[in-house]
Every structure is written in structure tokens, then in C-alpha cells.
Scaffold this motif. Structure first.
Motif, PDB file in Angstrom:
ATOM      1  N   GLU A   1       0.837  -1.205   0.000  1.00  0.00           N
ATOM      2  CA  GLU A   1       0.000   0.000   0.000  1.00  0.00           C
ATOM      3  C   GLU A   1       0.871   1.253   0.000  1.00  0.00           C
ATOM      4  O   GLU A   1       0.591   2.221  -0.701  1.00  0.00           O
ATOM      5  CB  GLU A   1      -0.941   0.000   1.205  1.00  0.00           C
ATOM      6  CG  GLU A   1      -2.009  -1.075   1.141  1.00  0.00           C
ATOM      7  CD  GLU A   1      -2.885  -0.951  -0.099  1.00  0.00           C
ATOM      8  OE1 GLU A   1      -3.264   0.189  -0.457  1.00  0.00           O
ATOM      9  OE2 GLU A   1      -3.161  -1.982  -0.721  1.00  0.00           O
ATOM     10  N   LYS A   2       1.923   1.241   0.789  1.00  0.00           N
ATOM     11  CA  LYS A   2       2.842   2.376   0.838  1.00  0.00           C
ATOM     12  C   LYS A   2       3.544   2.559  -0.511  1.00  0.00           C
ATOM     13  O   LYS A   2       3.711   3.680  -1.000  1.00  0.00           O
ATOM     14  CB  LYS A   2       3.868   2.151   1.961  1.00  0.00           C
ATOM     15  CG  LYS A   2       4.907   3.204   2.087  1.00  0.00           C
ATOM     16  CD  LYS A   2       4.375   4.455   2.708  1.00  0.00           C
ATOM     17  CE  LYS A   2       5.534   5.419   2.963  1.00  0.00           C
ATOM     18  NZ  LYS A   2       5.115   6.730   3.328  1.00  0.00           N
TER      19      LYS A   2
ATOM     20  N   LYS B   1       1.191   4.181  -2.914  1.00  0.00           N
ATOM     21  CA  LYS B   1       1.094   5.620  -2.659  1.00  0.00           C
ATOM     22  C   LYS B   1       2.307   6.358  -3.212  1.00  0.00           C
ATOM     23  O   LYS B   1       2.178   7.437  -3.785  1.00  0.00           O
ATOM     24  CB  LYS B   1       0.958   5.888  -1.156  1.00  0.00           C
ATOM     25  CG  LYS B   1      -0.388   5.537  -0.592  1.00  0.00           C
ATOM     26  CD  LYS B   1      -0.465   5.850   0.884  1.00  0.00           C
ATOM     27  CE  LYS B   1      -1.803   5.427   1.455  1.00  0.00           C
ATOM     28  NZ  LYS B   1      -1.901   5.675   2.896  1.00  0.00           N
TER      29      LYS B   1
ATOM     30  N   ARG C   1       2.448   9.192  -6.148  1.00  0.00           N
ATOM     31  CA  ARG C   1       3.158  10.466  -5.997  1.00  0.00           C
ATOM     32  C   ARG C   1       4.136  10.678  -7.149  1.00  0.00           C
ATOM     33  O   ARG C   1       4.275  11.790  -7.671  1.00  0.00           O
ATOM     34  CB  ARG C   1       3.901  10.484  -4.672  1.00  0.00           C
ATOM     35  CG  ARG C   1       4.574  11.789  -4.383  1.00  0.00           C
ATOM     36  CD  ARG C   1       5.173  11.799  -3.016  1.00  0.00           C
ATOM     37  NE  ARG C   1       5.844  13.067  -2.789  1.00  0.00           N
ATOM     38  CZ  ARG C   1       6.680  13.283  -1.814  1.00  0.00           C
ATOM     39  NH1 ARG C   1       6.949  12.327  -0.948  1.00  0.00           N
ATOM     40  NH2 ARG C   1       7.254  14.458  -1.679  1.00  0.00           N
TER      41      ARG C   1
END
Length: 85
Positions: free
Chosen positions: A48-49, A52, A56
Motif C-alpha cells: 500500500e505504501k 502511494k 506520488r
């Protein structure tokens, strides 16, 4: 076990390297900043990180493209329109 998002991360890095060739402060400056940003997050394993961070990165690509288009637009405008003095 290899991370399934590894290919996407490498693709993002290559895209950013390609786009960074026209960076206003120079490609070497951009390359150093890009490498440090990726190295800072090299130990992230949470999918999940990682997603993200990929989002970005895509946002940064869109912002750089907008910067380049604006620069080209301004150059073209200067060529074809008289500047008010």
C-alpha cells in the motif's frame, strides 16, 4: 520472494530519468535528486505504501510535463507577440 510492484517502480524511475533531461536546473541535478528520493524509500516493503509512492511519482511526472509545456508556451508567445514596454 520478489515484490510484484518492482517492475512498476523501475518503470517510474526510467520515465522520470527520461523526463528529467529537460529540467531547468540541469539533468545532473535532477538525476541526483531522483536517486536520493528513490534511495530514501528503498526499504519500503508495504504494498500500500509502495502504491502511494508510485501515485506520488505519477503526480510528479504530470507536474514536470506541465512545467515543460508552460516553458514552451512562453517561448512561443515571446516569438510571436510583441512585448509591451
Amino acid at each position: 520472494m520478489a515484490n510484484p510492484l518492482r517492475g512498476e517502480v523501475i518503470k517510474l524511475y526510467k520515465n522520470l530519468l527520461y523526463i528529467g533531461r529537460e529540467y531547468p536546473k540541469g539533468s545532473a541535478y535532477f538525476r541526483e535528486r531522483l536517486k536520493s528520493a528513490f534511495m530514501k524509500n528503498k526499504d519500503v516493503t508495504d504494498p500500500e505504501k509502495i502504491k502511494k509512492l508510485l501515485a506520488r511519482g505519477d503526480f510528479v511526472i504530470k507536474e514536470l510535463e506541465a512545467l515543460y509545456f508552460l516553458r514552451k508556451y512562453r517561448a512561443m508567445k515571446q516569438r510571436y507577440y510583441e512585448q509591451d514596454k
